[in-house]
Design an enzyme around this catalytic site. Structure first.
Site, PDB file in Angstrom:
ATOM      1  N   LYS A   1      77.476  26.416  63.550  1.00 47.88           N
ATOM      2  CA  LYS A   1      75.724  26.524  63.432  1.00 47.88           C
ATOM      3  C   LYS A   1      75.298  27.336  64.737  1.00 47.88           C
ATOM      4  O   LYS A   1      74.545  27.988  64.771  1.00 47.88           O
ATOM      5  CB  LYS A   1      75.157  25.132  63.427  1.00 47.88           C
ATOM      6  CG  LYS A   1      75.349  24.447  62.228  1.00 47.88           C
ATOM      7  CD  LYS A   1      74.146  23.575  61.881  1.00 47.88           C
ATOM      8  CE  LYS A   1      74.416  22.999  60.292  1.00 47.88           C
ATOM      9  NZ  LYS A   1      73.585  22.291  59.857  1.00 47.88           N
TER      10      LYS A   1
ATOM     11  N   LYS B   1      82.123  26.120  47.524  1.00 50.58           N
ATOM     12  CA  LYS B   1      81.307  24.886  46.901  1.00 50.58           C
ATOM     13  C   LYS B   1      79.878  25.137  46.668  1.00 50.58           C
ATOM     14  O   LYS B   1      79.358  26.125  47.481  1.00 50.58           O
ATOM     15  CB  LYS B   1      81.394  23.668  47.896  1.00 50.58           C
ATOM     16  CG  LYS B   1      81.501  22.486  47.246  1.00 50.58           C
ATOM     17  CD  LYS B   1      81.571  21.372  48.509  1.00 50.58           C
ATOM     18  CE  LYS B   1      80.191  20.629  48.673  1.00 50.58           C
ATOM     19  NZ  LYS B   1      80.442  19.555  49.669  1.00 50.58           N
TER      20      LYS B   1
ATOM     21  N   LYS C   1      73.820  23.508  49.130  1.00 53.67           N
ATOM     22  CA  LYS C   1      72.020  23.181  48.906  1.00 53.67           C
ATOM     23  C   LYS C   1      71.565  24.374  49.980  1.00 53.67           C
ATOM     24  O   LYS C   1      70.368  24.461  49.854  1.00 53.67           O
ATOM     25  CB  LYS C   1      71.914  21.790  49.283  1.00 53.67           C
ATOM     26  CG  LYS C   1      72.162  21.330  50.758  1.00 53.67           C
ATOM     27  CD  LYS C   1      71.367  19.904  50.977  1.00 53.67           C
ATOM     28  CE  LYS C   1      72.022  19.517  52.347  1.00 53.67           C
ATOM     29  NZ  LYS C   1      71.346  18.102  52.786  1.00 53.67           N
TER      30      LYS C   1
END
Ligand code: TRP
Length: 335
Positions: A114, A196, A199
């Site tokens: 991040k 994957k 979201k």
């Protein structure tokens, strides 16, 4: 007294729930309540480690809660709440900050990731995030914490904190175990079957969210990547035909048909027939969930009653742990 084992999980309202998380996880949560005493919370405090639009965060937090209920999480059987409503999270979070080491926190893969992605906002919260997560967990003394692969390291850190803290003060916290559900399909991106379905990936065209309109869902499936092999037939071969295999998994999980049955059903029909067929079953699956979510979101009084009752119950449990911790570390009792 309830003798069930306790399970707890937090979900960051930082993106829209996807078909991948529904098929891979959420769909199995309703049944869990029979076996476990389950706590689920919307981790809004975690969400702000990355800059959020306030109105969007509020909307997503409520939408996520409504979607969970619509997906079958019964508020009568599960404790559903919003993290920021239970002040004990922030309070225990602070204490645990003092029992996590700079070096440990520096090794967290998510922090490194991040920091790279948000180079202009590497804030303290991003760094101490795992301490808040440890507090989320330990307040409820859960036996199990269901998490994805990406969160396992944080649960490991939580376990280290437990060991350190209990080593000094005695058995204050129960040692939590990460819980990797046995069943649960791994659904990949429709445009990149190596990743994957996520979201939070921005403008990921390979994603279907629970609230997508039917025509959007159909479009996503029609343009899903299949494989560039020459046979162009529906055959389950995840290694050589990962795109088709992913679509087959989605179809199989929803219809209950085996891969062999699906191969027979689409024998000689090719991808042009198969892809919209998958879109169709997904649309049918999501329709009642979408309708139910809308009904819940319109009924503000109901939604409020759910998160209020959830926070009240959670807060009662959390307060017990927090009191004990405050006493152990030497704070003067307020009352
Ligand atoms: N960090 C988790 C995530 O990003 C969300 C989370 C916050 C969580 N607190 C938790 C998960 C406690 C399990 C237990 O997905």
């Amino acid at each position: 007294m309830d003798e069930k084992k306790i399970m707890l999980s937090g979900i960051k309202p930082s993106g829209d729930l996807t078909l991948g998380s529904y098929l891979g996880a959420i769909r199995n949560w309703a049944a869990r309540a029979e076996e476990f005493d389950c706590y689920y919370f919307m981790a809004d405090m975690h969400a702000i480690t990355v800059r959020q639009d306030p109105a969007a965060l509020r909307r997503r937090t409520l939408a996520q809660l409504a979607q969970y209920i619509a997906c079958g999480l019964d508020p009568e059987k599960n404790t559903l709440f919003i993290q920021s409503h239970v002040h004990q999270h922030a309070e225990l979070g602070w204490v645990l900050n003092c029992y996590a080491m700079f070096g440990e926190l520096s090794r967290m893969t998510q922090f490194k990731d991040k920091s790279q992605k948000n180079a202009d906002n590497i804030n303290g919260g991003l760094f101490t995030y795992p301490c808040l997560m440890a507090a989320d967990i330990l307040l409820y003394q859960p036996d199990f914490v269901p998490v994805g692969e990406d969160q396992k390291q944080h649960v490991e850190l939580t376990r280290n904190i437990v060991q350190r803290f209990n080593g000094i003060y005695g058995e204050v916290f129960k040692m939590p175990e990460p819980y990797i559900p046995k069943v649960g399909a791994r659904i990949m991106s429709l445009t990149n079957p190596a990743a994957k379905m996520s979201k939070s990936e921005n403008d990921d065209t390979g994603r279907v969210t629970l609230m997508d309109a039917p025509e959007v869902i159909m479009k996503q499936f029609k343009r899903a990547v299949t494989d560039s092999d020459t046979e162009r037939c529906v055959r389950y071969d995840p290694e050589h035909k990962p795109g088709v295999a992913n679509l087959m998994t989605i179809y199989s999980v929803i219809t209950g048909k085996s891969y062999a049955e699906i191969e027979r059903e689409f024998d000689g029909l090719g991808y042009g027939k198969f892809k919209p067929a998958v879109g169709e079953v997904v649309i049918d699956l999501l329709r009642p969930i979408q309708e139910q979510t809308r009904r819940i979101l319109e009924d503000k009084a109901y939604l409020e009653s759910v998160y209020r009752a959830g926070a009240e119950k959670a807060s009662r449990v959390a307060e017990k742990t927090l009191r004990k911790v405050y006493r152990k570390v030497g704070f003067v009792a307020a009352k």
